[in-house]
Design an enzyme around this catalytic site. Structure first.
Site, PDB file in Angstrom:
ATOM      1  N   PRO A  66      -7.040   0.769   2.944  1.00  0.00           N
ATOM      2  CA  PRO A  66      -5.899  -0.061   3.368  1.00  0.00           C
ATOM      3  C   PRO A  66      -4.565   0.648   3.222  1.00  0.00           C
ATOM      4  O   PRO A  66      -4.278   1.265   2.192  1.00  0.00           O
ATOM      5  CB  PRO A  66      -6.004  -1.276   2.448  1.00  0.00           C
ATOM      6  N   CYS A  67      -3.769   0.528   4.279  1.00  0.00           N
ATOM      7  CA  CYS A  67      -2.566   1.351   4.375  1.00  0.00           C
ATOM      8  C   CYS A  67      -1.267   0.585   4.215  1.00  0.00           C
ATOM      9  O   CYS A  67      -0.209   1.192   4.193  1.00  0.00           O
ATOM     10  CB  CYS A  67      -2.547   2.075   5.725  1.00  0.00           C
ATOM     11  N   GLN A  68      -1.312  -0.740   4.090  1.00  0.00           N
ATOM     12  CA  GLN A  68      -0.054  -1.484   4.095  1.00  0.00           C
ATOM     13  C   GLN A  68       0.886  -1.045   2.982  1.00  0.00           C
ATOM     14  O   GLN A  68       2.100  -1.032   3.151  1.00  0.00           O
ATOM     15  CB  GLN A  68      -0.325  -2.985   3.973  1.00  0.00           C
ATOM     16  N   PHE A 110       1.415   1.814   1.930  1.00  0.00           N
ATOM     17  CA  PHE A 110       1.997   3.126   2.188  1.00  0.00           C
ATOM     18  C   PHE A 110       2.827   3.142   3.472  1.00  0.00           C
ATOM     19  O   PHE A 110       3.357   4.169   3.850  1.00  0.00           O
ATOM     20  CB  PHE A 110       0.895   4.189   2.309  1.00  0.00           C
TER      21      PHE A 110
END
Length: 374
Positions: free
Chosen positions: A87-89, A91
């Protein structure tokens, strides 16, 4: 030579086996499948993403919390490759960047657990470009160091997927780790496309090319409802423009709005980044028609084929498409990895190479990462 290797992989039962984490609807897997690999086990937390994956990639996905899954579970097969877009949120550069301190920032450790347990020849992790600067660059340093300590030579690179045939400007970091004992001297692939089509490259695939001639009966192609106010705003925004193009003295102009909302496509350019979150202003908008993209148009801009049918509500499908890795964007990367499975390559001493790399200041190591177009 490489095309022959791909043909041999496709014609045998010895396709490189993928273990897929944070799989979403399966965009990253699909790109590797198109290069001759197959997924044997996958995991995601989202029910509807799992349903889409199951329908299009295969009935090998387990729905559930990755943090509760033991990678040594005997029902999880061995693999040659581990893929995943943790999950990238936390970053993302669009929103606030809590990085590793965020609620979801440490989920990369679950990816790390699987790599350490399964010891694949190679792993590929995808994330947003903001990962490179999160926590004052300490996040990427920690992540790379952790994977190196598992016995991998790790290289990160920024990809602008428009440079690999995707009709969309979309920058993402791809982290590739090669197991040290393989001696495989991996190199990130060079772009295949550019703006002009010069220097032996192909021209960008444009948004206009991508969304033309969609069959009327195509799946996931329902028109999204927008308000009359939104329609009137769109009529004020030119091709390729955004909210800031609305005249400042117009009643529909709102001071303080940011430029990534109400963005309209330019037919002769790749689209702007297709995203999953946010309100209607972030959906992406057609030109010349004053409307939001349909989900099938969004899927085409993400390079999904028309026979890839997404499962779930219109809102859920929009989220799946926006979260996905565009399959076409990683095909060249997958091809560049394939020789490791043939043993037909000149080996290098990756242990020595890693020692040399660690003698370089991490700031200087980061400076070697190729950046994409802004």
């Amino acid at each position: 030579m490489l095309s022959k290797q791909i043909s041999n992989l496709n014609s045998s039962s010895n396709k490189p086996k993928i273990l897929s984490l944070f799989s979403g609807c399966g965009g990253l897997d699909l790109g590797f499948h198109q290069a001759g690999c197959e997924t044997v086990w996958a995991n995601d937390f989202s029910h509807w993403a799992c349903e889409s994956f199951r329908k299009n990639i295969g009935d090998v996905i387990v729905e559930g919390d990755i943090e509760q899954i033991n990678p040594n579970d005997p029902t999880i097969p061995d693999c040659d490759i581990i893929l995943g877009g943790f999950p990238c949120q936390d970053f993302s550069m669009i929103w606030k960047q809590p990085g590793l301190e965020g609620e979801r920032g440490n989920l990369y450790k679950s990816f790390l657990r699987f790599v350490n347990a399964k010891k694949p020849k190679v792993f590929v992790a995808e994330n947003v470009k903001g990962l490179l600067t999160a926590n004052k660059k300490k996040a990427i340093q920690q992540i790379i160091t952790d994977f190196e300590n598992c016995g991998y030579y790790v290289q990160a690179n920024v990809y602008n997927f428009a440079e690999f045939g995707v009709p969309q400007f979309r920058e993402r970091v791809l982290i590739v780790g090669v197991r040290l004992d393989t001696g495989f001297d991996f190199r990130h692939p060079e772009p295949t496309h550019n703006e002009t089509g010069e220097n032996g490259l192909k021209p960008y695939v444009t948004a206009g090319q991508a969304i033309s001639n969609i069959p009327q009966n195509a799946s996931n192609n329902e028109l999204l409802k927008i308000s009359d106010k939104t329609r009137r705003m769109l009529e004020l925004i030119p091709e390729g423009g955004n909210f800031t193009d609305i005249p400042k003295d117009h009643p529909l102009y709102v001071k303080g709005m940011i430029s990534h909302v109400y963005r309209r496509m330019h037919r002769n350019e790749p689209s702007k980044t297709i995203i999953a979150a946010g309100g209607g202003g972030t959906w992406g908008y057609h030109f010349p028609e004053p409307r939001a993209f349909t989900n099938r148009e969004r899927a085409r801009l993400q390079s999904f084929p028309d026979d890839f049918e997404f499962v779930g509500s219109t809102t859920e499908v929009r989220r799946q498409i926006g979260n996905a890795v565009p399959p076409q964007g990683v095909v060249e990367l997958a091809k560049s990895i394939l020789p490791i499975f043939s043993d037909n390559y000149e080996k290098v001493d990756l242990h020595e190479k890693l020692v040399e790399e660690k003698e370089i200041l991490f700031h200087d190591r980061l400076s070697k990462i190729r950046g994409g177009k802004q």
